[in-house]
Design a protein around this motif. Sequence first.
Motif, short mmCIF file in Angstrom:
data_model
loop_
_atom_site.label_atom_id
_atom_site.label_comp_id
_atom_site.label_asym_id
_atom_site.label_seq_id
_atom_site.Cartn_x
_atom_site.Cartn_y
_atom_site.Cartn_z
N PRO A 154 -24.69 -36.56 -12.53
CA PRO A 154 -25.30 -36.06 -11.29
C PRO A 154 -26.69 -35.48 -11.52
CG PRO A 154 -23.10 -35.15 -11.62
CD PRO A 154 -23.48 -35.84 -12.88
N ILE A 155 -27.57 -35.78 -10.58
CA ILE A 155 -28.91 -35.20 -10.55
C ILE A 155 -29.02 -34.44 -9.23
CG2 ILE A 155 -31.39 -35.70 -10.46
CD1 ILE A 155 -30.68 -38.39 -11.83
N LYS A 156 -29.38 -33.18 -9.29
CA LYS A 156 -29.54 -32.38 -8.08
C LYS A 156 -30.89 -32.68 -7.44
CE LYS A 156 -25.90 -29.61 -8.13
NZ LYS A 156 -24.92 -29.57 -7.09
N GLN A 157 -30.88 -32.85 -6.11
CA GLN A 157 -32.12 -33.11 -5.37
C GLN A 157 -31.94 -32.60 -3.95
OE1 GLN A 157 -34.07 -36.97 -5.83
NE2 GLN A 157 -34.15 -37.14 -3.61
N ASP A 158 -32.77 -31.68 -3.53
CA ASP A 158 -32.77 -31.18 -2.15
C ASP A 158 -31.39 -30.77 -1.65
OD1 ASP A 158 -35.55 -31.64 -1.99
OD2 ASP A 158 -35.22 -33.72 -1.38
N LEU A 199 -31.82 -41.30 2.06
CA LEU A 199 -32.58 -40.17 1.51
C LEU A 199 -33.01 -39.19 2.60
CD1 LEU A 199 -34.73 -42.02 -1.16
CD2 LEU A 199 -32.65 -40.64 -1.50
N GLY A 200 -33.00 -39.61 3.84
CA GLY A 200 -33.24 -38.69 4.95
C GLY A 200 -31.95 -38.11 5.49
N LEU A 201 -30.89 -38.91 5.47
CA LEU A 201 -29.60 -38.47 5.96
C LEU A 201 -28.99 -37.38 5.09
CD1 LEU A 201 -27.25 -38.82 7.95
CD2 LEU A 201 -26.43 -40.70 6.51
N ALA A 202 -29.08 -37.53 3.78
CA ALA A 202 -28.44 -36.57 2.86
C ALA A 202 -28.93 -35.14 3.07
CB ALA A 202 -28.64 -37.01 1.41
N PRO A 203 -30.24 -34.86 3.10
CA PRO A 203 -30.66 -33.46 3.31
C PRO A 203 -30.32 -32.95 4.71
CG PRO A 203 -32.59 -34.89 3.08
CD PRO A 203 -31.37 -35.72 2.78
N ALA A 204 -30.28 -33.83 5.70
CA ALA A 204 -29.90 -33.40 7.06
C ALA A 204 -28.43 -32.97 7.07
CB ALA A 204 -30.14 -34.53 8.05
N LEU A 205 -27.58 -33.70 6.37
CA LEU A 205 -26.17 -33.31 6.28
C LEU A 205 -26.00 -32.00 5.52
CD1 LEU A 205 -24.60 -36.81 5.55
CD2 LEU A 205 -24.23 -35.43 7.60
N VAL A 206 -26.78 -31.82 4.46
CA VAL A 206 -26.72 -30.58 3.69
C VAL A 206 -27.07 -29.38 4.58
CG1 VAL A 206 -27.83 -29.29 1.82
CG2 VAL A 206 -27.09 -31.66 1.44
N LYS A 207 -28.06 -29.54 5.44
CA LYS A 207 -28.44 -28.46 6.37
C LYS A 207 -27.30 -28.07 7.29
CE LYS A 207 -33.42 -29.04 6.66
NZ LYS A 207 -34.56 -29.36 7.54
N GLU A 208 -26.38 -29.00 7.53
CA GLU A 208 -25.22 -28.74 8.38
C GLU A 208 -24.02 -28.23 7.59
OE1 GLU A 208 -25.27 -28.80 11.73
OE2 GLU A 208 -27.42 -29.24 11.47
N GLY A 209 -24.22 -27.96 6.31
CA GLY A 209 -23.17 -27.40 5.48
C GLY A 209 -22.27 -28.42 4.79
N VAL A 210 -22.68 -29.67 4.76
CA VAL A 210 -21.89 -30.73 4.14
C VAL A 210 -22.31 -30.89 2.68
CG1 VAL A 210 -21.38 -33.20 4.21
CG2 VAL A 210 -21.69 -31.94 6.35
N GLU A 211 -21.34 -31.10 1.81
CA GLU A 211 -21.63 -31.44 0.42
C GLU A 211 -21.82 -32.96 0.35
OE1 GLU A 211 -19.11 -29.82 -2.70
OE2 GLU A 211 -18.34 -28.38 -1.24
N VAL A 212 -22.94 -33.39 -0.21
CA VAL A 212 -23.27 -34.82 -0.24
C VAL A 212 -23.51 -35.28 -1.66
CG1 VAL A 212 -24.90 -36.59 0.54
CG2 VAL A 212 -24.33 -34.67 2.06
N THR A 213 -22.91 -36.43 -1.98
CA THR A 213 -23.16 -37.12 -3.24
C THR A 213 -23.55 -38.55 -2.90
OG1 THR A 213 -21.57 -35.76 -4.45
CG2 THR A 213 -22.17 -37.88 -5.44
#
Length: 101
Positions: free
Chosen positions: A58-62, A22-36
């Motif tokens: 799918p549920i969208k979150q951060d 749950l910490g890794l996913a938003p950090a990856l998103v900040k780098e332009g990665v699509e995360v599921t």
Amino acid sequence: MKILQIVPSISLIYGGPSQMVLGLAPALVKEGVEVTILTTDSNGDNGQTPLDVPLNRPIKQDGYEIIYFRCAPFRRYKFSLDLLKWLKRHAHEFDIAHIHA
């Protein structure tokens, strides 16, 4: 890049990988990665009530998506036939699958 994160549960009752993802996913998103994130509704190993979350969609979150699947009642072992079926249909859509345990 599309990354699939697979983790048995992200309930607050668990630590380690369950919370790290749950910490890794938003950090990856900040780098332009699509995360599921794929996970189950497991909420403990001693018969606790499953998480109250929508299943199989799918549920969208951060900035990322979480898809919860019903967890089979195997106590310590988190297994979901629906999650397995989803992987069979969709795994090819991702560049990387990161499995947490």
